[in-house]
Design an enzyme around this catalytic site. Structure first.
Site, mmCIF file in Angstrom:
data_model
loop_
_atom_site.group_PDB
_atom_site.id
_atom_site.type_symbol
_atom_site.label_atom_id
_atom_site.label_comp_id
_atom_site.label_asym_id
_atom_site.label_seq_id
_atom_site.Cartn_x
_atom_site.Cartn_y
_atom_site.Cartn_z
ATOM 1 N N PRO A 57 -3.774 4.340 -6.079
ATOM 2 C CG PRO A 57 -6.039 4.342 -5.448
ATOM 3 C CD PRO A 57 -5.002 5.267 -6.023
ATOM 4 C CG ASP B 167 -6.670 4.628 -10.259
ATOM 5 O OD1 ASP B 167 -7.027 4.613 -9.029
ATOM 6 O OD2 ASP B 167 -6.361 5.692 -10.876
ATOM 7 C CG HIS B 168 -9.475 -0.060 -5.426
ATOM 8 N ND1 HIS B 168 -10.608 -0.195 -5.701
ATOM 9 C CD2 HIS B 168 -8.891 -0.893 -4.235
ATOM 10 C CE1 HIS B 168 -11.365 -0.874 -5.064
ATOM 11 N NE2 HIS B 168 -10.464 -1.369 -4.015
ATOM 12 N NE ARG B 169 -6.755 7.551 -8.369
ATOM 13 C CZ ARG B 169 -6.134 8.465 -8.972
ATOM 14 N NH1 ARG B 169 -5.926 9.588 -8.398
ATOM 15 N NH2 ARG B 169 -5.539 8.087 -9.962
ATOM 16 C CB ALA B 170 -10.894 4.679 -12.137
#
Length: 420
Positions: A221, A392-395
């Site tokens: 994402p 990376d929006h997860r991180a």
């Protein structure tokens, strides 16, 4: 018990490689971790390491052979061990050293004919053109067939044979060295209906790039944050450094150093996402996008927070040369939490790059151009540099990305921090 050494998966998207060098000869013992052979793809040179100590009882393929992932390339075991049964399973005794022993012919050989050496690209182009290896004379090292030989053979096949040329007593200049870019020969198509077109077959490295970036866009994402930095002071510092530096320093080298400053001050951004945890790194390892003659690669400069700009410059230049020659090692392409992609030298104002997994961010750098800015309430002209950070929006969350980019801009606008 004797075992087979097989070709490992040497790079993402690669299904074959060239065994370019044997590092341990037959009948020589080695320890665990010893590099036994070197495999070469269009992208990197990879050393195949031993998982345990043993002896190379038999090499099953010669240098220069194209081998697919999983192919047996050697028999490993104890000195004096009987491996006839194992060799029989492979198709016969495979010794190349003694008389009266037979075995499977090496790749690119036929019966008793001399083995023909050819690069992977040359083999691919010849197969597509329907031309046999034996029909082409190689001009590469040790008579190896290379791209220019294939192109000449295809050109001869596409036109009638010319009359023998008359000798010319005038000395002729040496031909220019062909470009190293491994581009397959284009094929012209003229369909019965519709516009004519030309097809250029994909290289292995182009397929790997396409697969990896498609996967990144589909599974990571992305979001982006943008800032503009005034870099007049940075440019002035660069001029001063180049007066005394052993290696010429580029703006990109200083940007890489600024990334290390930002990662050091905002360590929560020096992370990558894994399925089980958020991995935080102690050192700053930065990938550098290089448009080599063989395609796009992103080798990693390690420990950037400890490097002077001149040291960064030397490493990047070394990577660029190795990339053009196809001599990057697999470990050069692995690791890091961020990459830098700079298109400023092409006049690009700004752009957004795609993250190279498993890294969690990539900084896209545009061209530094003069523009109007307001400084302390005064309108003035300054050199402005557009920066776009894809994350990376997860991180990494938005506030963290904004904070990191703010530190980066400060480091570029106060460049003495890069040499402190």
């Amino acid at each position: 018990m004797a075992t087979l050494l097989r070709v490992p998966e040497v790079a993402t998207g690669s299904t074959e490689a060239v065994l370019s060098e044997w590092l341990v000869p037959e009948n020589e013992a080695f320890d665990a971790g010893t590099a036994l052979a070197v495999l070469e793809t269009d992208k990197a040179a990879v050393e195949v390491e031993a998982e345990a100590g043993a002896t190379v009882l038999r090499q099953l393929v010669d240098r220069g052979t194209t081998v697919e992932v999983g192919t047996p390339i050697a028999v490993l075991g104890a000195v004096g061990e009987d491996v006839s049964g194992l060799l029989a399973e492979l198709g016969g005794s495979a010794s190349r050293n003694g008389p009266g022993q037979s075995g499977p012919a090496p790749a690119a050989s036929n019966g008793s004919r001399e083995r023909i050496f050819a690069s992977p690209l040359a083999r691919k182009l010849l197969k597509e053109a329907g031309i046999g290896l034996e029909e082409v004379a190689g001009t590469g090292p040790n008579g190896r067939i290379v791209r220019k030989d294939v192109e000449a053979a295809i050109a001869r096949a596409d036109r009638p044979a010319p009359a023998p040329p008359q000798p010319d007593p005038t000395p002729q200049p040496a031909p220019e060295k062909p470009a190293a870019t491994p581009q397959p020969a284009p094929v012209r198509r003229e369909p019965a209906a519709g516009a004519a077109f030309t097809e250029i077959p994909h290289t292995r490295i182009r397929r790997a790039i396409a697969s990896r970036l498609t996967m990144s866009k589909q599974t990571v994402p992305h979001f982006s944050v943008r800032r503009t930095a005034r870099i007049d002071a940075l440019l002035a510092l660069r001029e001063q450094l180049n007066e005394v530096s052993p290696a010429r320093i580029s703006v990109n080298d200083l940007i890489i150093r600024a990334v290390a400053v930002a990662h050091t001050e905002v360590p929560d951004a020096n992370v990558i996402w894994t399925e089980d945890a958020l991995r935080t790194y102690d050192s700053v390892d930065v990938g550098v996008a290089i448009a080599s003659e063989r395609g796009l690669v992103t080798p990693v400069v390690r420990g950037v927070e400890k490097l002077a700009p001149s040291a960064i410059s030397g490493q990047v230049k070394g990577f660029a040369a190795q990339a053009d020659e196809g001599r990057l090692k697999q470990q050069d392409l692995e690791g890091g939490s961020i990459a830098v992609s700079n298109l400023g030298m092409y006049g690009v104002d700004e752009f957004t790059a795609i993250i190279n997994p498993p890294q969690s961010s990539i900084l896209a750098v545009g061209a530094g151009k003069p523009g109007a800015v307001v400084v302390d309430g005064e309108l003035t002209v300054a050199t402005r540099l557009a920066l776009t950070l894809a994350v990376d929006h997860r991180a990494i969350d938005g506030a963290l990305a904004a904070s990191w980019l703010g530190v980066l801009v400060d480091a570029l606008e106060q460049p003495l921090r890069l040499v402190a």
